[in-house]
Design a protein around this motif. Structure first.
Motif, PDB file in Angstrom:
ATOM      1  N   GLY A   7       0.731  -1.235  -0.026  1.00 58.24           N
ATOM      2  CA  GLY A   7      -0.021   0.052  -0.025  1.00 58.24           C
ATOM      3  C   GLY A   7       0.957   1.197  -0.020  1.00 58.24           C
ATOM      4  O   GLY A   7       1.940   1.250   0.274  1.00 58.24           O
ATOM      5  N   GLY A   8       0.251   2.345  -0.221  1.00 57.57           N
ATOM      6  CA  GLY A   8       0.966   3.398  -0.398  1.00 57.57           C
ATOM      7  C   GLY A   8       0.379   4.658  -1.279  1.00 57.57           C
ATOM      8  O   GLY A   8      -0.580   4.334  -1.883  1.00 57.57           O
ATOM      9  N   THR A   9       0.670   5.821  -1.097  1.00 58.32           N
ATOM     10  CA  THR A   9       0.314   7.046  -1.789  1.00 58.32           C
ATOM     11  C   THR A   9       0.738   6.847  -3.314  1.00 58.32           C
ATOM     12  O   THR A   9      -0.098   7.284  -4.184  1.00 58.32           O
ATOM     13  CB  THR A   9       0.790   8.509  -1.263  1.00 58.32           C
ATOM     14  OG1 THR A   9       0.547   8.185   0.189  1.00 58.32           O
ATOM     15  CG2 THR A   9      -0.078   9.276  -2.113  1.00 58.32           C
ATOM     16  N   PHE A  10       2.182   6.515  -3.384  1.00 56.42           N
ATOM     17  CA  PHE A  10       2.616   6.112  -4.616  1.00 56.42           C
ATOM     18  C   PHE A  10       2.580   7.492  -5.586  1.00 56.42           C
ATOM     19  O   PHE A  10       1.823   7.595  -6.552  1.00 56.42           O
ATOM     20  CB  PHE A  10       1.874   5.091  -5.649  1.00 56.42           C
ATOM     21  CG  PHE A  10       2.143   3.669  -4.855  1.00 56.42           C
ATOM     22  CD1 PHE A  10       3.417   3.251  -4.407  1.00 56.42           C
ATOM     23  CD2 PHE A  10       1.151   2.984  -4.685  1.00 56.42           C
ATOM     24  CE1 PHE A  10       3.457   2.118  -3.860  1.00 56.42           C
ATOM     25  CE2 PHE A  10       1.116   1.625  -4.108  1.00 56.42           C
ATOM     26  CZ  PHE A  10       2.350   1.282  -3.559  1.00 56.42           C
ATOM     27  N   ASP A  11       2.931   8.719  -5.014  1.00 54.49           N
ATOM     28  CA  ASP A  11       2.996  10.078  -5.519  1.00 54.49           C
ATOM     29  C   ASP A  11       4.171  10.261  -5.862  1.00 54.49           C
ATOM     30  O   ASP A  11       4.679  11.433  -5.176  1.00 54.49           O
ATOM     31  CB  ASP A  11       2.243  10.869  -4.707  1.00 54.49           C
ATOM     32  CG  ASP A  11       1.657  12.251  -5.073  1.00 54.49           C
ATOM     33  OD1 ASP A  11       1.805  12.386  -6.503  1.00 54.49           O
ATOM     34  OD2 ASP A  11       1.539  13.045  -4.399  1.00 54.49           O
ATOM     35  N   ILE A 104       5.623  -3.545   5.111  1.00 56.40           N
ATOM     36  CA  ILE A 104       5.680  -2.215   5.526  1.00 56.40           C
ATOM     37  C   ILE A 104       7.260  -2.125   5.818  1.00 56.40           C
ATOM     38  O   ILE A 104       7.986  -3.052   6.065  1.00 56.40           O
ATOM     39  CB  ILE A 104       4.754  -2.014   7.010  1.00 56.40           C
ATOM     40  CG1 ILE A 104       5.188  -3.222   7.847  1.00 56.40           C
ATOM     41  CG2 ILE A 104       3.432  -1.993   6.683  1.00 56.40           C
ATOM     42  CD1 ILE A 104       4.539  -2.893   9.258  1.00 56.40           C
ATOM     43  N   GLY A 105       7.452  -0.926   6.118  1.00 56.80           N
ATOM     44  CA  GLY A 105       9.005  -0.535   6.352  1.00 56.80           C
ATOM     45  C   GLY A 105       9.228  -0.872   7.858  1.00 56.80           C
ATOM     46  O   GLY A 105       8.410  -0.908   8.718  1.00 56.80           O
ATOM     47  N   TYR A 111       5.229   0.982  15.123  1.00 54.99           N
ATOM     48  CA  TYR A 111       3.937   1.944  15.368  1.00 54.99           C
ATOM     49  C   TYR A 111       2.740   1.067  15.183  1.00 54.99           C
ATOM     50  O   TYR A 111       1.619   1.643  15.513  1.00 54.99           O
ATOM     51  CB  TYR A 111       3.909   2.960  14.267  1.00 54.99           C
ATOM     52  CG  TYR A 111       4.935   4.160  14.681  1.00 54.99           C
ATOM     53  CD1 TYR A 111       5.026   4.904  15.618  1.00 54.99           C
ATOM     54  CD2 TYR A 111       6.182   4.262  13.656  1.00 54.99           C
ATOM     55  CE1 TYR A 111       5.772   5.786  15.786  1.00 54.99           C
ATOM     56  CE2 TYR A 111       7.299   5.146  13.789  1.00 54.99           C
ATOM     57  CZ  TYR A 111       6.696   6.160  14.926  1.00 54.99           C
ATOM     58  OH  TYR A 111       8.055   6.820  15.224  1.00 54.99           O
ATOM     59  N   LEU A 112       3.000  -0.288  14.966  1.00 57.79           N
ATOM     60  CA  LEU A 112       1.520  -1.158  14.741  1.00 57.79           C
ATOM     61  C   LEU A 112       0.907  -1.073  16.061  1.00 57.79           C
ATOM     62  O   LEU A 112      -0.373  -1.056  15.853  1.00 57.79           O
ATOM     63  CB  LEU A 112       2.107  -2.587  14.278  1.00 57.79           C
ATOM     64  CG  LEU A 112       2.801  -2.911  13.115  1.00 57.79           C
ATOM     65  CD1 LEU A 112       3.067  -4.424  13.158  1.00 57.79           C
ATOM     66  CD2 LEU A 112       1.514  -2.647  12.125  1.00 57.79           C
ATOM     67  N   PRO A 113       1.377  -1.252  17.311  1.00 58.96           N
ATOM     68  CA  PRO A 113       0.500  -1.054  18.264  1.00 58.96           C
ATOM     69  C   PRO A 113      -0.342   0.131  18.266  1.00 58.96           C
ATOM     70  O   PRO A 113      -1.669   0.135  18.963  1.00 58.96           O
ATOM     71  CB  PRO A 113       1.254  -0.709  19.583  1.00 58.96           C
ATOM     72  CG  PRO A 113       2.749  -1.593  19.103  1.00 58.96           C
ATOM     73  CD  PRO A 113       2.885  -1.298  17.665  1.00 58.96           C
ATOM     74  N   LYS A 114      -0.446   1.344  17.537  1.00 59.59           N
ATOM     75  CA  LYS A 114      -1.106   2.486  17.486  1.00 59.59           C
ATOM     76  C   LYS A 114      -1.998   2.430  16.263  1.00 59.59           C
ATOM     77  O   LYS A 114      -2.789   3.281  16.154  1.00 59.59           O
ATOM     78  CB  LYS A 114      -0.192   3.692  17.157  1.00 59.59           C
ATOM     79  CG  LYS A 114       0.626   4.085  18.448  1.00 59.59           C
ATOM     80  CD  LYS A 114       1.610   5.124  18.393  1.00 59.59           C
ATOM     81  CE  LYS A 114       2.102   5.313  19.736  1.00 59.59           C
ATOM     82  NZ  LYS A 114       3.448   5.965  19.593  1.00 59.59           N
ATOM     83  N   TRP A 115      -2.019   1.339  15.406  1.00 58.47           N
ATOM     84  CA  TRP A 115      -2.887   1.223  14.182  1.00 58.47           C
ATOM     85  C   TRP A 115      -4.290   0.750  14.865  1.00 58.47           C
ATOM     86  O   TRP A 115      -4.404   0.461  15.611  1.00 58.47           O
ATOM     87  CB  TRP A 115      -2.359  -0.058  13.602  1.00 58.47           C
ATOM     88  CG  TRP A 115      -1.096   0.287  12.473  1.00 58.47           C
ATOM     89  CD1 TRP A 115      -0.080   1.073  12.887  1.00 58.47           C
ATOM     90  CD2 TRP A 115      -0.642  -0.053  11.186  1.00 58.47           C
ATOM     91  NE1 TRP A 115       0.821   1.240  11.545  1.00 58.47           N
ATOM     92  CE2 TRP A 115       0.448   0.364  10.753  1.00 58.47           C
ATOM     93  CE3 TRP A 115      -1.452  -0.958  10.323  1.00 58.47           C
ATOM     94  CZ2 TRP A 115       1.047   0.155   9.412  1.00 58.47           C
ATOM     95  CZ3 TRP A 115      -0.970  -1.278   8.934  1.00 58.47           C
ATOM     96  CH2 TRP A 115       0.147  -0.667   8.737  1.00 58.47           C
ATOM     97  N   LEU A 130       9.956  -4.747   6.425  1.00 54.51           N
ATOM     98  CA  LEU A 130      11.309  -4.725   5.596  1.00 54.51           C
ATOM     99  C   LEU A 130      12.463  -3.861   6.283  1.00 54.51           C
ATOM    100  O   LEU A 130      12.517  -2.735   6.554  1.00 54.51           O
ATOM    101  CB  LEU A 130      11.107  -4.083   4.045  1.00 54.51           C
ATOM    102  CG  LEU A 130      10.274  -4.799   3.273  1.00 54.51           C
ATOM    103  CD1 LEU A 130       9.674  -4.017   2.271  1.00 54.51           C
ATOM    104  CD2 LEU A 130      10.907  -5.891   2.647  1.00 54.51           C
ATOM    105  N   GLY A 131      13.416  -4.653   6.499  1.00 57.73           N
ATOM    106  CA  GLY A 131      14.697  -3.976   7.781  1.00 57.73           C
ATOM    107  C   GLY A 131      15.348  -3.400   6.597  1.00 57.73           C
ATOM    108  O   GLY A 131      15.696  -3.722   5.306  1.00 57.73           O
ATOM    109  N   ARG A 132      16.091  -2.516   6.904  1.00 62.16           N
ATOM    110  CA  ARG A 132      17.105  -1.567   6.416  1.00 62.16           C
ATOM    111  C   ARG A 132      18.380  -1.736   7.042  1.00 62.16           C
ATOM    112  O   ARG A 132      18.568  -1.681   8.251  1.00 62.16           O
ATOM    113  CB  ARG A 132      16.561  -0.298   6.335  1.00 62.16           C
ATOM    114  CG  ARG A 132      15.553   0.209   5.549  1.00 62.16           C
ATOM    115  CD  ARG A 132      14.858   1.335   5.578  1.00 62.16           C
ATOM    116  NE  ARG A 132      13.643   1.484   4.962  1.00 62.16           N
ATOM    117  CZ  ARG A 132      12.924   2.487   5.117  1.00 62.16           C
ATOM    118  NH1 ARG A 132      13.238   3.470   5.821  1.00 62.16           N
ATOM    119  NH2 ARG A 132      11.601   2.669   4.510  1.00 62.16           N
ATOM    120  N   PRO A 133      19.492  -1.840   6.114  1.00 61.59           N
ATOM    121  CA  PRO A 133      20.948  -1.958   6.745  1.00 61.59           C
ATOM    122  C   PRO A 133      21.102  -0.581   7.742  1.00 61.59           C
ATOM    123  O   PRO A 133      20.512   0.512   7.432  1.00 61.59           O
ATOM    124  CB  PRO A 133      21.788  -1.694   5.527  1.00 61.59           C
ATOM    125  CG  PRO A 133      20.979  -2.100   4.350  1.00 61.59           C
ATOM    126  CD  PRO A 133      19.694  -1.623   4.627  1.00 61.59           C
ATOM    127  N   GLY A 134      21.671  -0.970   8.969  1.00 60.99           N
ATOM    128  CA  GLY A 134      21.876   0.025   9.944  1.00 60.99           C
ATOM    129  C   GLY A 134      20.675   0.283  10.786  1.00 60.99           C
ATOM    130  O   GLY A 134      20.622   1.055  11.840  1.00 60.99           O
TER     131      GLY A 134
END
Length: 195
Positions: A7-11, A104-105, A111-115, A130-134
Protein backbone atom coordinates in the motif's frame (compact mmCIF):
# COMPACT_ATOMS: atom_id res chain seq x y z
CA UNK A 1 -2.34 -18.67 -2.09
CA UNK A 2 -0.14 -16.04 -0.42
CA UNK A 3 -0.49 -12.40 -1.49
CA UNK A 4 1.47 -9.39 -0.31
CA UNK A 5 -0.23 -6.00 -0.17
CA UNK A 6 1.98 -3.05 -1.01
CA UNK A 7 0.00 0.00 0.00
CA UNK A 8 1.03 3.59 -0.41
CA UNK A 9 0.21 6.96 -1.83
CA UNK A 10 2.57 6.23 -4.77
CA UNK A 11 2.94 9.93 -5.59
CA UNK A 12 4.91 8.76 -7.57
CA UNK A 13 5.69 5.05 -7.33
CA UNK A 14 9.48 4.55 -7.55
CA UNK A 15 12.09 1.81 -7.77
CA UNK A 16 12.36 1.62 -3.96
CA UNK A 17 8.74 0.42 -3.85
CA UNK A 18 9.47 -2.27 -6.45
CA UNK A 19 12.65 -3.44 -4.71
CA UNK A 20 10.79 -3.65 -1.38
CA UNK A 21 8.00 -5.68 -2.98
CA UNK A 22 10.50 -8.04 -4.62
CA UNK A 23 12.35 -8.60 -1.31
CA UNK A 24 9.07 -9.37 0.49
CA UNK A 25 7.95 -11.63 -2.38
CA UNK A 26 11.12 -13.70 -2.18
CA UNK A 27 11.42 -13.74 1.62
CA UNK A 28 7.86 -14.92 2.33
CA UNK A 29 7.45 -17.09 -0.78
CA UNK A 30 4.50 -15.01 -1.95
CA UNK A 31 2.55 -15.91 -5.08
CA UNK A 32 1.76 -12.28 -5.94
CA UNK A 33 2.15 -8.73 -4.67
CA UNK A 34 -0.80 -6.38 -5.16
CA UNK A 35 0.08 -2.68 -5.38
CA UNK A 36 -2.78 -0.76 -3.80
CA UNK A 37 -2.74 3.05 -3.96
CA UNK A 38 -4.43 4.60 -0.94
CA UNK A 39 -7.20 7.09 -1.48
CA UNK A 40 -6.65 9.35 1.53
CA UNK A 41 -4.00 8.00 3.93
CA UNK A 42 -4.95 8.64 7.59
CA UNK A 43 -1.39 9.55 8.68
CA UNK A 44 -0.48 12.14 6.03
CA UNK A 45 -1.33 15.79 6.46
CA UNK A 46 -1.11 16.82 2.81
CA UNK A 47 -3.19 15.58 -0.09
CA UNK A 48 -1.28 13.81 -2.89
CA UNK A 49 0.03 16.10 -5.65
CA UNK A 50 -1.14 13.73 -8.40
CA UNK A 51 -4.81 12.81 -8.77
CA UNK A 52 -6.08 9.34 -7.89
CA UNK A 53 -6.28 8.49 -11.59
CA UNK A 54 -2.72 9.68 -12.24
CA UNK A 55 -1.35 7.70 -9.29
CA UNK A 56 -3.27 4.63 -10.51
CA UNK A 57 -1.89 5.08 -14.04
CA UNK A 58 1.67 5.29 -12.66
CA UNK A 59 1.22 2.09 -10.62
CA UNK A 60 -0.10 0.31 -13.73
CA UNK A 61 2.93 1.56 -15.71
CA UNK A 62 5.34 0.41 -12.99
CA UNK A 63 4.09 -3.20 -12.76
CA UNK A 64 3.19 -3.84 -16.39
CA UNK A 65 4.79 -7.00 -17.71
CA UNK A 66 5.67 -8.37 -14.26
CA UNK A 67 3.50 -11.44 -13.78
CA UNK A 68 3.69 -11.52 -9.97
CA UNK A 69 3.12 -7.76 -9.45
CA UNK A 70 -0.46 -6.57 -9.96
CA UNK A 71 -2.19 -3.19 -9.61
CA UNK A 72 -5.22 -3.26 -7.30
CA UNK A 73 -7.58 -0.28 -7.08
CA UNK A 74 -9.91 -1.28 -4.24
CA UNK A 75 -9.09 1.69 -1.98
CA UNK A 76 -9.38 4.21 -4.81
CA UNK A 77 -12.81 2.82 -5.75
CA UNK A 78 -13.94 2.80 -2.12
CA UNK A 79 -13.00 6.46 -1.60
CA UNK A 80 -12.69 8.23 1.75
CA UNK A 81 -9.94 7.68 4.31
CA UNK A 82 -8.04 4.39 3.87
CA UNK A 83 -7.75 2.43 7.11
CA UNK A 84 -5.86 -0.85 6.80
CA UNK A 85 -8.38 -2.68 9.00
CA UNK A 86 -11.32 -1.73 6.76
CA UNK A 87 -9.40 -2.64 3.61
CA UNK A 88 -8.23 -6.00 4.96
CA UNK A 89 -11.73 -6.87 6.21
CA UNK A 90 -13.07 -6.32 2.69
CA UNK A 91 -10.21 -8.27 1.13
CA UNK A 92 -10.84 -11.24 3.40
CA UNK A 93 -14.55 -11.23 2.54
CA UNK A 94 -13.87 -11.09 -1.20
CA UNK A 95 -10.90 -13.52 -1.18
CA UNK A 96 -11.39 -15.91 1.77
CA UNK A 97 -8.89 -18.48 0.45
CA UNK A 98 -5.95 -16.04 0.25
CA UNK A 99 -3.53 -15.46 3.11
CA UNK A 100 -2.61 -11.77 2.98
CA UNK A 101 0.63 -10.14 4.12
CA UNK A 102 0.85 -6.39 4.54
CA UNK A 103 4.29 -5.09 3.49
CA UNK A 104 5.64 -2.22 5.59
CA UNK A 105 9.00 -0.64 6.40
CA UNK A 106 10.69 -1.85 9.57
CA UNK A 107 10.38 1.69 10.94
CA UNK A 108 6.57 1.32 10.74
CA UNK A 109 6.58 -1.99 12.65
CA UNK A 110 7.18 -0.21 15.97
CA UNK A 111 4.03 1.88 15.35
CA UNK A 112 1.79 -1.15 14.80
CA UNK A 113 0.43 -1.00 18.39
CA UNK A 114 -1.05 2.44 17.48
CA UNK A 115 -2.73 1.25 14.27
CA UNK A 116 -6.52 1.43 14.08
CA UNK A 117 -8.09 -1.80 15.47
CA UNK A 118 -4.68 -3.53 15.48
CA UNK A 119 -5.80 -6.39 17.77
CA UNK A 120 -8.53 -7.34 15.30
CA UNK A 121 -6.25 -6.69 12.32
CA UNK A 122 -3.60 -9.23 13.37
CA UNK A 123 -6.30 -11.90 13.38
CA UNK A 124 -6.87 -11.22 9.66
CA UNK A 125 -3.40 -10.59 8.19
CA UNK A 126 0.33 -11.04 8.69
CA UNK A 127 2.98 -8.36 8.29
CA UNK A 128 6.31 -8.35 6.49
CA UNK A 129 8.58 -5.68 7.93
CA UNK A 130 11.39 -4.68 5.57
CA UNK A 131 14.60 -4.08 7.47
CA UNK A 132 17.18 -1.59 6.31
CA UNK A 133 20.93 -1.80 6.83
CA UNK A 134 21.86 0.04 10.00
CA UNK A 135 18.30 -0.06 11.35
CA UNK A 136 17.74 -2.40 14.29
CA UNK A 137 14.20 -3.35 15.11
CA UNK A 138 13.63 -4.59 18.65
CA UNK A 139 10.87 -7.15 18.18
CA UNK A 140 10.85 -7.65 21.95
CA UNK A 141 9.38 -4.16 22.32
CA UNK A 142 6.25 -5.23 20.48
CA UNK A 143 3.37 -6.69 22.50
CA UNK A 144 3.39 -10.50 22.40
CA UNK A 145 0.06 -10.42 20.56
CA UNK A 146 1.79 -8.69 17.62
CA UNK A 147 5.15 -10.45 17.54
CA UNK A 148 3.77 -13.64 16.01
CA UNK A 149 2.16 -11.69 13.15
CA UNK A 150 5.36 -9.95 11.97
CA UNK A 151 8.24 -11.43 10.01
CA UNK A 152 11.29 -9.41 9.05
CA UNK A 153 12.85 -9.40 5.60
CA UNK A 154 16.07 -7.69 4.59
CA UNK A 155 16.26 -5.22 1.75
CA UNK A 156 19.09 -3.07 0.40
CA UNK A 157 19.39 0.47 1.68
CA UNK A 158 17.62 2.57 -0.96
CA UNK A 159 17.39 6.22 0.00
CA UNK A 160 14.61 7.22 -2.40
CA UNK A 161 11.32 8.81 -1.46
CA UNK A 162 8.38 10.14 -3.42
CA UNK A 163 8.85 13.48 -1.63
CA UNK A 164 12.48 13.72 -2.81
CA UNK A 165 11.45 12.81 -6.36
CA UNK A 166 8.81 15.56 -6.42
CA UNK A 167 11.39 18.00 -5.01
CA UNK A 168 13.93 17.11 -7.72
CA UNK A 169 11.29 17.66 -10.41
CA UNK A 170 10.30 21.01 -8.92
CA UNK A 171 13.98 22.04 -9.00
CA UNK A 172 14.28 21.05 -12.67
CA UNK A 173 16.50 18.03 -11.94
CA UNK A 174 16.18 14.63 -13.62
CA UNK A 175 14.34 11.76 -11.95
CA UNK A 176 15.46 9.19 -14.53
CA UNK A 177 16.49 5.88 -12.92
CA UNK A 178 14.63 6.79 -9.70
CA UNK A 179 11.32 5.63 -11.18
CA UNK A 180 10.65 2.82 -13.70
CA UNK A 181 11.13 3.94 -17.31
CA UNK A 182 7.42 3.84 -18.16
CA UNK A 183 6.61 5.91 -15.05
CA UNK A 184 9.32 8.39 -16.07
CA UNK A 185 7.78 8.69 -19.54
CA UNK A 186 4.31 9.16 -18.02
CA UNK A 187 5.49 11.91 -15.64
CA UNK A 188 7.47 13.70 -18.34
CA UNK A 189 4.69 13.35 -20.90
CA UNK A 190 2.13 14.85 -18.55
CA UNK A 191 4.37 17.53 -16.99
CA UNK A 192 3.78 16.36 -13.40
CA UNK A 193 5.57 17.72 -10.35
CA UNK A 194 7.11 20.67 -12.20
CA UNK A 195 7.85 23.99 -10.54
Amino acid sequence: MKVGIMGGTFDPIHIGHLIAAQCAYEHAGLDEVWFMPTNVPPHKQHAPKATSQQRWDMVCCAVEGQAHFLPFDMELKKGGVSYTFDTVSLLRKEHPSIHFYYIIGADMVQYLPKWYKIDELVQLISFIGLGRPGYTLEMGQLPASLRHAVQLAEMPLIEISSTAIRQRKAEGKSIRHLVPDRVYDYIEGNGFYGS
